[in-house]
Write an enzyme that holds these catalytic residues in place. Structure first.
Site: not given
Ligand code: EZ4
Ligand code: CO
Length: 403
Positions: A211, A213, A122, A237, A263, A317, A159, A340, A37, A313, A284, A147, A403
């Protein structure tokens, strides 16, 4: 059998996807996913300009040798663009091999080790009660693993905190990435409160995941893991950015909350310290970003020795082709953990015809020869590439996050 032609197809039926199609002199063909992506056109060029010309005339059944040829032959090794290109070729070659054998791909990976593939989906929301309701609703749809993410009061929704913001991040086509604001001290005390409410709402018989992130430092992640222990998470995660794999030692010393990461990893070398030191519980990596079926098998076979399980993962995307390859690996390997699964839109399923199927929290690879996913090229051509990026994050003082 020889490789006669290789096509690269970039389409955007809601998300951008890079697809490779390998055609043999015997008419058999296979397809693979090379989507990264925000960098889709780079993979397409890498495949068209540098990979495809070198493979014409080769025996498509030599999956391992072609993998090694592309991995070692570029002089430059690893990296997301290279490994996604190798992944796309590898998936297409395994598709051809399994079609030639007239078997579903998983049979060539050792056959079934399990009857079905557990997934997690999710739930997000703007406040904790909305998330708790969403978790209960998914539980009623059959999910055994969920999740949960929540927006942070005092900050604009970002996000990864709710479905709506995740969708906006990718679906609003952008020439430059959207910028978001992050504040760790507002996030850390919130997550245990979220899981306290979610456990109250849904009970103890469901697996709950969270997660981060990659948004914390190791000692912050250690604190969060400890604070979440009463709620018995399935995993925490991407607690920290993992370029420094040794960073997980600090988290591991402090908490029994299971850890998942990987991921964004693209090779066994990104994950081997984490695996061999048993610093994580789930890897992942996913077929498209870790060198295809061949790359995944190498990582998960190493992981099995160290009691680390798979957790591919699987956001939108990751194309339905890569999802199909993941499911064949998931059903075959002994150390499967979870898959996932975000699901795809009807249009995505119209473009990518899938033999794999989803039902009430579980996936099946399908029983057709090959990996079972194909692309409708005419429909794909009606949905051309559109520039889109995930957001970037800054702290409240305007500096980039670590990050
Ligand atoms: O970071 O879709 O675990 N899944 C995630 C998603 C991904 C995005 C980018 O592939 O963390 O939010
Ligand atoms: Co993730």
């Amino acid at each position: 059998m020889k490789i006669k032609d290789i096509k690269v197809i970039v389409c955007s039926p809601g998300r951008n996807f890079v697809t490779v199609k390998i055609i043999t002199d015997e008419g058999l063909y296979g397809v693979g996913d090379g989507t990264v992506n925000g960098r889709e056109l780079s993979v397409a060029s890498y495949l068209e300009d540098h990979v495809a010309p070198t493979l014409i005339g080769m025996d498509p059944l030599r999956t391992e040798d072609i993998w090694q040829y592309l991995y070692k032959g570029a002089y430059w090794r690893r990296g997301p663009i290279t490994m996604a290109a190798i992944g796309a070729i590898d998936m297409a070659l395994w598709d051809i091999k399994a079609k030639a054998a007239n078997m579903p791909l998983y049979q060539l990976l050792g056959g079934r080790s399990r009857d079905k593939v557990m997934v997690y989906k999710h739930v997000g929301g703007l406040d904790i009660s909305e998330v708790a309701e969403g978790v209960v609703a998914l539980r009623e749809q059959g999910l055994d693993a969920i999740r949960a993410q929540v927006a942070i009061p005092g900050l604009p929704p970002i996000y990864g905190t709710g479905d709506s913001t995740d969708q906006d991040a990718l679906l609003n086509k952008r020439v430059v990435p959207h910028e978001e604001v992050w504040a760790t001290h507002k996030y850390l005390p919130l997550v245990p409160k979220l899981f306290e409410k979610v456990r109250d709402a849904v009970g103890w018989h469901v697996h709950l995941l969270h997660d981060v992130h990659h948004r914390l430092t190791p000692i912050e992640a250690a604190r969060l893991g400890k604070d979440l222990e009463p709620f018995r998470l399935f995993w925490l995660e991407d607690a920290i950015p993992a370029e420094l794999q040794e960073g997980f030692r600090i988290i591991r010393q402090h908490t029994t909350t299971p850890l998942a990461v990987g991921e964004v990893f693209n090779s066994i070398y990104d994950t081997h310290t984490l695996i061999t030191e048993q610093l994580i519980d789930y890897a992942r990596v996913t077929s498209v970003h870790a060198g295809g079926v061949t790359g995944l098998k190498k990582i998960f076979d190493l992981a099995a020795i160290y009691h680390v399980r798979s957790a591919c993962h699987g956001p939108q995307d990751v194309s339905p082709i890569a999802m199909g390859c993941n499911i064949h690996v998931d059903v075959a390997i002994p150390n499967f953990g979870i898959q996932e699964y975000s699901g795809y839109t009807k249009l995505m399923h119209d473009v990518f015809k899938c033999a794999w199927s989803y039902d009430r929290g579980y996936l099946q690879p399908g029983e057709v020869a090959g990996h079972g996913v194909d692309i409708d090229e005419d429909l794909a051509a009606k949905h051309p590439y559109q520039q889109a990026y995930l957001p970037v994050a800054r702290l409240q003082d305007g500096s980039m996050t670590s990050w």
